[in-house]
Design a protein around this motif. Structure first.
Motif, PDB file in Angstrom:
ATOM      1  N   THR A  10       0.837  -1.205   0.000  1.00 17.02           N
ATOM      2  CA  THR A  10       0.000   0.000   0.000  1.00 17.02           C
ATOM      3  C   THR A  10       0.871   1.254   0.000  1.00 17.02           C
ATOM      4  O   THR A  10       2.011   1.244   0.459  1.00 17.02           O
ATOM      5  N   ALA A  11       0.298   2.332  -0.522  1.00 17.55           N
ATOM      6  CA  ALA A  11       0.977   3.633  -0.540  1.00 17.55           C
ATOM      7  C   ALA A  11      -0.110   4.707  -0.637  1.00 17.55           C
ATOM      8  O   ALA A  11      -1.300   4.410  -0.584  1.00 17.55           O
ATOM      9  N   GLY A  12       0.326   5.949  -0.778  1.00 14.38           N
ATOM     10  CA  GLY A  12      -0.646   7.038  -0.935  1.00 14.38           C
ATOM     11  C   GLY A  12      -1.342   7.380   0.368  1.00 14.38           C
ATOM     12  O   GLY A  12      -0.797   7.189   1.461  1.00 14.38           O
ATOM     13  N   THR A  13      -2.576   7.859   0.262  1.00 14.08           N
ATOM     14  CA  THR A  13      -3.365   8.284   1.416  1.00 14.08           C
ATOM     15  C   THR A  13      -3.901   7.067   2.169  1.00 14.08           C
ATOM     16  O   THR A  13      -4.379   6.120   1.530  1.00 14.08           O
ATOM     17  N   PRO A  14      -3.843   7.054   3.505  1.00 14.94           N
ATOM     18  CA  PRO A  14      -4.433   5.933   4.255  1.00 14.94           C
ATOM     19  C   PRO A  14      -5.923   5.775   3.905  1.00 14.94           C
ATOM     20  O   PRO A  14      -6.614   6.762   3.657  1.00 14.94           O
ATOM     21  N   LEU A  15      -6.381   4.536   3.870  1.00 12.65           N
ATOM     22  CA  LEU A  15      -7.752   4.245   3.423  1.00 12.65           C
ATOM     23  C   LEU A  15      -8.812   5.021   4.190  1.00 12.65           C
ATOM     24  O   LEU A  15      -9.798   5.476   3.611  1.00 12.65           O
ATOM     25  N   LEU A  22      -6.677   3.372  -5.963  1.00 15.96           N
ATOM     26  CA  LEU A  22      -6.103   2.960  -7.236  1.00 15.96           C
ATOM     27  C   LEU A  22      -5.471   1.583  -7.055  1.00 15.96           C
ATOM     28  O   LEU A  22      -4.591   1.400  -6.221  1.00 15.96           O
ATOM     29  N   VAL A  23      -5.975   0.614  -7.825  1.00 17.65           N
ATOM     30  CA  VAL A  23      -5.437  -0.750  -7.810  1.00 17.65           C
ATOM     31  C   VAL A  23      -4.439  -0.860  -8.959  1.00 17.65           C
ATOM     32  O   VAL A  23      -4.803  -0.676 -10.126  1.00 17.65           O
ATOM     33  N   LEU A  24      -3.178  -1.165  -8.640  1.00 21.47           N
ATOM     34  CA  LEU A  24      -2.115  -1.257  -9.642  1.00 21.47           C
ATOM     35  C   LEU A  24      -1.678  -2.714  -9.802  1.00 21.47           C
ATOM     36  O   LEU A  24      -1.396  -3.397  -8.809  1.00 21.47           O
ATOM     37  N   LEU A  25      -1.597  -3.172 -11.054  1.00 19.03           N
ATOM     38  CA  LEU A  25      -1.235  -4.567 -11.326  1.00 19.03           C
ATOM     39  C   LEU A  25       0.028  -4.629 -12.187  1.00 19.03           C
ATOM     40  O   LEU A  25       0.035  -4.149 -13.323  1.00 19.03           O
ATOM     41  N   HIS A  26       1.072  -5.213 -11.629  1.00 19.22           N
ATOM     42  CA  HIS A  26       2.372  -5.268 -12.308  1.00 19.22           C
ATOM     43  C   HIS A  26       2.373  -6.297 -13.440  1.00 19.22           C
ATOM     44  O   HIS A  26       1.510  -7.174 -13.517  1.00 19.22           O
ATOM     45  N   GLU A  41       3.323   9.378 -11.127  1.00 15.47           N
ATOM     46  CA  GLU A  41       3.161  10.065 -12.411  1.00 15.47           C
ATOM     47  C   GLU A  41       1.726  10.527 -12.651  1.00 15.47           C
ATOM     48  O   GLU A  41       1.461  11.300 -13.572  1.00 15.47           O
ATOM     49  N   PHE A  42       0.802  10.026 -11.850  1.00 16.58           N
ATOM     50  CA  PHE A  42      -0.611  10.341 -12.071  1.00 16.58           C
ATOM     51  C   PHE A  42      -1.043  11.572 -11.273  1.00 16.58           C
ATOM     52  O   PHE A  42      -0.555  11.813 -10.172  1.00 16.58           O
ATOM     53  N   ASN A  43      -1.983  12.325 -11.823  1.00 18.88           N
ATOM     54  CA  ASN A  43      -2.542  13.497 -11.138  1.00 18.88           C
ATOM     55  C   ASN A  43      -3.617  13.040 -10.160  1.00 18.88           C
ATOM     56  O   ASN A  43      -4.807  13.144 -10.439  1.00 18.88           O
ATOM     57  N   ILE A  44      -3.191  12.497  -9.043  1.00 21.86           N
ATOM     58  CA  ILE A  44      -4.156  11.997  -8.063  1.00 21.86           C
ATOM     59  C   ILE A  44      -3.869  12.600  -6.698  1.00 21.86           C
ATOM     60  O   ILE A  44      -2.719  12.747  -6.298  1.00 21.86           O
ATOM     61  N   ASP A  45      -4.958  12.928  -5.992  1.00 24.47           N
ATOM     62  CA  ASP A  45      -4.873  13.433  -4.621  1.00 24.47           C
ATOM     63  C   ASP A  45      -5.809  12.631  -3.739  1.00 24.47           C
ATOM     64  O   ASP A  45      -6.874  12.209  -4.189  1.00 24.47           O
ATOM     65  N   ASP A  46      -5.432  12.455  -2.504  1.00 28.47           N
ATOM     66  CA  ASP A  46      -6.293  11.790  -1.517  1.00 28.47           C
ATOM     67  C   ASP A  46      -6.722  10.393  -1.970  1.00 28.47           C
ATOM     68  O   ASP A  46      -7.857   9.969  -1.738  1.00 28.47           O
ATOM     69  N   ILE A  47      -5.802   9.698  -2.646  1.00 27.49           N
ATOM     70  CA  ILE A  47      -6.107   8.366  -3.170  1.00 27.49           C
ATOM     71  C   ILE A  47      -5.230   7.335  -2.460  1.00 27.49           C
ATOM     72  O   ILE A  47      -4.018   7.516  -2.324  1.00 27.49           O
ATOM     73  N   ALA A  48      -5.864   6.246  -2.009  1.00 26.78           N
ATOM     74  CA  ALA A  48      -5.121   5.103  -1.469  1.00 26.78           C
ATOM     75  C   ALA A  48      -4.632   4.264  -2.639  1.00 26.78           C
ATOM     76  O   ALA A  48      -5.371   4.062  -3.608  1.00 26.78           O
ATOM     77  N   ILE A  49      -3.400   3.809  -2.578  1.00 27.42           N
ATOM     78  CA  ILE A  49      -2.832   3.003  -3.655  1.00 27.42           C
ATOM     79  C   ILE A  49      -2.587   1.596  -3.126  1.00 27.42           C
ATOM     80  O   ILE A  49      -1.957   1.414  -2.077  1.00 27.42           O
ATOM     81  N   VAL A  50      -3.097   0.611  -3.852  1.00 27.49           N
ATOM     82  CA  VAL A  50      -2.953  -0.784  -3.432  1.00 27.49           C
ATOM     83  C   VAL A  50      -2.432  -1.597  -4.611  1.00 27.49           C
ATOM     84  O   VAL A  50      -2.926  -1.471  -5.729  1.00 27.49           O
ATOM     85  N   ALA A  51      -1.411  -2.408  -4.354  1.00 24.83           N
ATOM     86  CA  ALA A  51      -0.803  -3.204  -5.417  1.00 24.83           C
ATOM     87  C   ALA A  51      -0.560  -4.617  -4.920  1.00 24.83           C
ATOM     88  O   ALA A  51       0.291  -4.834  -4.052  1.00 24.83           O
ATOM     89  N   PRO A  52      -1.312  -5.584  -5.434  1.00 27.58           N
ATOM     90  CA  PRO A  52      -1.032  -6.968  -5.057  1.00 27.58           C
ATOM     91  C   PRO A  52       0.231  -7.481  -5.752  1.00 27.58           C
ATOM     92  O   PRO A  52       0.585  -7.009  -6.834  1.00 27.58           O
ATOM     93  N   GLN A  53       0.900  -8.413  -5.111  1.00 25.73           N
ATOM     94  CA  GLN A  53       2.116  -9.040  -5.656  1.00 25.73           C
ATOM     95  C   GLN A  53       1.774 -10.447  -6.139  1.00 25.73           C
ATOM     96  O   GLN A  53       1.249 -11.259  -5.379  1.00 25.73           O
ATOM     97  N   ILE A  90     -14.401  -1.581  -0.808  1.00 23.00           N
ATOM     98  CA  ILE A  90     -15.805  -1.152  -0.681  1.00 23.00           C
ATOM     99  C   ILE A  90     -16.255  -1.259   0.781  1.00 23.00           C
ATOM    100  O   ILE A  90     -16.906  -0.352   1.304  1.00 23.00           O
ATOM    101  N   ALA A  91     -15.856  -2.358   1.431  1.00 26.42           N
ATOM    102  CA  ALA A  91     -16.221  -2.550   2.847  1.00 26.42           C
ATOM    103  C   ALA A  91     -15.624  -1.460   3.736  1.00 26.42           C
ATOM    104  O   ALA A  91     -16.185  -1.106   4.773  1.00 26.42           O
ATOM    105  N   LYS A  92     -14.485  -0.897   3.304  1.00 25.42           N
ATOM    106  CA  LYS A  92     -13.830   0.154   4.089  1.00 25.42           C
ATOM    107  C   LYS A  92     -14.275   1.550   3.665  1.00 25.42           C
ATOM    108  O   LYS A  92     -13.654   2.545   4.039  1.00 25.42           O
ATOM    109  N   GLY A  93     -15.334   1.612   2.866  1.00 27.53           N
ATOM    110  CA  GLY A  93     -15.953   2.907   2.592  1.00 27.53           C
ATOM    111  C   GLY A  93     -15.591   3.558   1.271  1.00 27.53           C
ATOM    112  O   GLY A  93     -15.970   4.705   1.021  1.00 27.53           O
ATOM    113  N   ILE A  94     -14.840   2.865   0.397  1.00 29.91           N
ATOM    114  CA  ILE A  94     -14.518   3.418  -0.924  1.00 29.91           C
ATOM    115  C   ILE A  94     -15.522   2.826  -1.926  1.00 29.91           C
ATOM    116  O   ILE A  94     -15.462   1.633  -2.225  1.00 29.91           O
TER     117      ILE A  94
END
Length: 207
Positions: A10-15, A22-26, A41-53, A90-94
């Motif tokens: 996870t990165a960005g703003t806490p959930l 933003l879900v990022l897939l490598h 690189e993206f114009n995003i504010d107040d967004i939680a970033i989540v990336a599964p490995q 969604i369960a956490k309010g997004i």
């Protein structure tokens, strides 16, 4: 053959303070840590970033153009990981309409496959060089209504891994599910993400 362990970076703003996620897939051989840097690189504010490995650094073992059965059980396991991740957000309010997706190469294919199988109004979808998965596409797998979700697919022509014909075929299926699809083809572009594609994503998805 393999299934995936659930490992989420996870990165960005806490959930609990985020307005969206933003879900990022490598891609194949990539890492969640590596793809997370793309969010800078993206114009995003107040967004939680989540990336599964992906386990083994690969979401499925063979080309996305192979019969789906040959990429199992890894493919179903990967789709399940994303589904659980989205349910958790969604369960956490997004709400779904504030959830964005972006993936590169194998991650772009997986992104499109997940959203097409679960079409609803999302924030937006970016597939940097990807298409829907399978030797032939089974349109009955794809259901729901995107309700004008913006989807950007970019690709090189030719691309060593993703035929342009599959990108175009995928775009038709997504449009039939009421997505607002933009396809941008770059002649002779290597298998990478260019600055122009980032700019386009910011204009069309994160405007």
């Amino acid at each position: 053959m393999y299934t995936h362990q659930k490992q989420i970076i996870t990165a960005g703003t806490p959930l609990d303070k985020a307005k969206g996620a933003l879900v990022l897939l490598h891609g194949r051989g990539g890492t969640a840590d590596n793809i997370i840097s793309l969010a800078d690189e993206f114009n995003i504010d107040d967004i939680a970033i989540v990336a599964p490995q992906a386990s083994n650094h690969s979401w499925y073992p063979y080309s996305f153009m192979m019969p789906v059965s040959q990429n199992q059980p890894a493919l179903d396991s990967a789709l399940q990981i994303i589904g659980e991740l989205v349910d958790d957000l969604i369960a956490k309010g997004i709400p779904a309409e504030h959830i964005y997706f972006a993936g590169f190469s194998q991650g772009a294919c997986l992104t499109l496959e997940y959203v097409a199988r679960n079409a609803k109004r999302f924030g937006g979808v970016i597939a940097f060089t990807g298409g829907l998965i399978g030797k032939e596409l089974v349109t009955t797998n794809y259901k729901g209504d995107f309700n004008n979700t913006p989807i950007l697919i970019t690709t090189g022509d030719p691309d060593p891994h993703v035929p342009l014909s599959r990108v175009e075929e995928s775009a038709v299926i997504l449009k039939n599910l009421n997505a607002d699809v933009t396809v941008k083809v770059y002649k002779g572009r290597p298998h990478t993400i260019t600055g122009d594609e980032i700019e386009l994503a910011n204009q069309l998805i994160f405007a």
